[in-house]
Design a protein around this motif. Structure first.
Motif, PDB file in Angstrom:
ATOM      1  N   PHE A  20      42.655  33.393  43.593  1.00 26.14           N
ATOM      2  CA  PHE A  20      42.468  33.420  45.043  1.00 26.14           C
ATOM      3  C   PHE A  20      43.472  32.459  45.660  1.00 26.14           C
ATOM      4  O   PHE A  20      43.585  31.314  45.229  1.00 26.14           O
ATOM      5  N   ASN A  39      44.410  30.650  49.064  1.00 20.97           N
ATOM      6  CA  ASN A  39      43.795  30.289  50.347  1.00 20.97           C
ATOM      7  C   ASN A  39      42.585  31.163  50.648  1.00 20.97           C
ATOM      8  O   ASN A  39      42.387  31.646  51.763  1.00 20.97           O
ATOM      9  N   ILE A  95      41.792  34.155  49.560  1.00 22.41           N
ATOM     10  CA  ILE A  95      41.981  35.603  49.509  1.00 22.41           C
ATOM     11  C   ILE A  95      42.383  36.014  48.094  1.00 22.41           C
ATOM     12  O   ILE A  95      43.285  35.422  47.501  1.00 22.41           O
ATOM     13  N   ARG A  96      41.750  37.046  47.585  1.00 18.18           N
ATOM     14  CA  ARG A  96      42.011  37.506  46.208  1.00 18.18           C
ATOM     15  C   ARG A  96      43.432  38.040  46.078  1.00 18.18           C
ATOM     16  O   ARG A  96      43.889  38.856  46.880  1.00 18.18           O
ATOM     17  N   TYR A  97      44.128  37.572  45.071  1.00 19.71           N
ATOM     18  CA  TYR A  97      45.465  38.066  44.745  1.00 19.71           C
ATOM     19  C   TYR A  97      45.294  39.217  43.764  1.00 19.71           C
ATOM     20  O   TYR A  97      44.619  39.077  42.742  1.00 19.71           O
ATOM     21  N   PHE A 134      46.829  41.888  48.965  1.00 23.60           N
ATOM     22  CA  PHE A 134      45.583  41.160  48.829  1.00 23.60           C
ATOM     23  C   PHE A 134      44.469  42.185  48.908  1.00 23.60           C
ATOM     24  O   PHE A 134      44.458  43.034  49.791  1.00 23.60           O
ATOM     25  N   ASP A 135      43.522  42.130  47.984  1.00 17.78           N
ATOM     26  CA  ASP A 135      42.403  43.045  47.941  1.00 17.78           C
ATOM     27  C   ASP A 135      41.391  42.572  48.982  1.00 17.78           C
ATOM     28  O   ASP A 135      40.627  41.654  48.749  1.00 17.78           O
ATOM     29  N   ARG A 136      41.396  43.185  50.143  1.00 16.62           N
ATOM     30  CA  ARG A 136      40.553  42.710  51.234  1.00 16.62           C
ATOM     31  C   ARG A 136      39.124  43.239  51.151  1.00 16.62           C
ATOM     32  O   ARG A 136      38.262  42.807  51.896  1.00 16.62           O
ATOM     33  N   SER A 162      32.309  36.527  44.364  1.00 18.75           N
ATOM     34  CA  SER A 162      33.638  36.746  44.952  1.00 18.75           C
ATOM     35  C   SER A 162      34.275  38.031  44.424  1.00 18.75           C
ATOM     36  O   SER A 162      35.435  38.301  44.704  1.00 18.75           O
ATOM     37  N   SER A 197      37.576  40.454  48.604  1.00 15.20           N
ATOM     38  CA  SER A 197      38.681  39.520  48.506  1.00 15.20           C
ATOM     39  C   SER A 197      38.368  38.075  48.832  1.00 15.20           C
ATOM     40  O   SER A 197      39.172  37.220  48.547  1.00 15.20           O
ATOM     41  N   SER A 198      37.247  37.809  49.416  1.00  9.05           N
ATOM     42  CA  SER A 198      37.019  36.439  49.854  1.00  9.05           C
ATOM     43  C   SER A 198      36.397  35.585  48.769  1.00  9.05           C
ATOM     44  O   SER A 198      35.505  36.027  48.043  1.00  9.05           O
ATOM     45  N   ALA A 205      51.226  32.910  52.051  1.00 11.06           N
ATOM     46  CA  ALA A 205      49.876  32.468  52.408  1.00 11.06           C
ATOM     47  C   ALA A 205      49.896  31.272  53.365  1.00 11.06           C
ATOM     48  O   ALA A 205      48.938  31.050  54.101  1.00 11.06           O
TER      49      ALA A 205
END
Length: 185
Positions: free
Chosen positions: A161, A163, A165-167, A3-5, A152, A8-9, A183
């Motif tokens: 995304f 939940n 969080i970016r996939y 997940f690209d944190r 985003s 990522s949101s 997830a």
């Protein structure tokens, strides 16, 4: 799975304003930013449909919620904006998902004449469909989707995304399925 944190949101949380398949309180909520003329968007949507069927068999109907948001890439896809408008015009008549399917299934045929043909095949009120598109009634809604995507970190389609969080892993069934199942845990 990754997940690209950093970017990522999901900036705008899922809501009843979105185009939803499933329920918002599902164990996993998938938000996809897509472009109807983008081949990869169509491929990812097909993957998600297969995964959704498998997950509903394994975990029940309420496990996965899928949300589609528009992110037409007008600088590279000449029909992207118009197809997003057609999907929205169909949505007002209760036919978003059938039009969504039609547009992804016929990506090589997205000119205005084809859009009218698809609307007709879905039994839409053609007069209202054409009026809405010609008056650009849904531009603000589409632009809201684009802005939420940009906030985003979305710069291209498809963007997914899970939940919130970016996939950012590979677009294959095994890795995407693993990310969705993980997830929820």
């Amino acid at each position: 799975m990754s997940f690209d944190r950093d970017r990522s949101s999901l900036f705008v949380p899922p809501s009843i304003q979105d185009h939803i398949k499933g329920v918002l309180n599902a164990a996993v909520v998938l938000v996809m930013y897509g472009d109807y003329q983008c081949l990869e968007s169509a491929d990812v949507y097909r993957l998600i449909k297969v995964i959704g069927r498998q997950l509903s068999v394994s975990f029940g109907e309420g496990y996965l919620c899928f949300i589609f948001r528009h992110f037409p890439q007008i600088e590279i896809h000449s029909h992207a904006q118009r197809t997003a408008e057609a999907a929205e015009a169909a949505a007002v008549q209760g036919q978003f998902w059938p039009m969504h399917e039609m547009l992804f299934s016929h990506q090589q045929e997205l000119g205005n004449g084809y859009l009218v043909e698809y609307a007709n095949n879905l039994g839409l009120d053609i007069y209202h469909f054409l009026q809405d598109i010609s008056k650009k009634v849904y531009i603000d809604h589409i632009n809201e989707d684009i802005q939420s995507g940009l906030k985003s970190g979305v710069t291209a389609t498809p963007a997914l995304f899970i939940n919130g969080i970016r996939y950012s892993d590979r677009w294959n069934i095994k890795q995407l399925m693993a990310a969705i199942v993980t997830a929820n845990h």
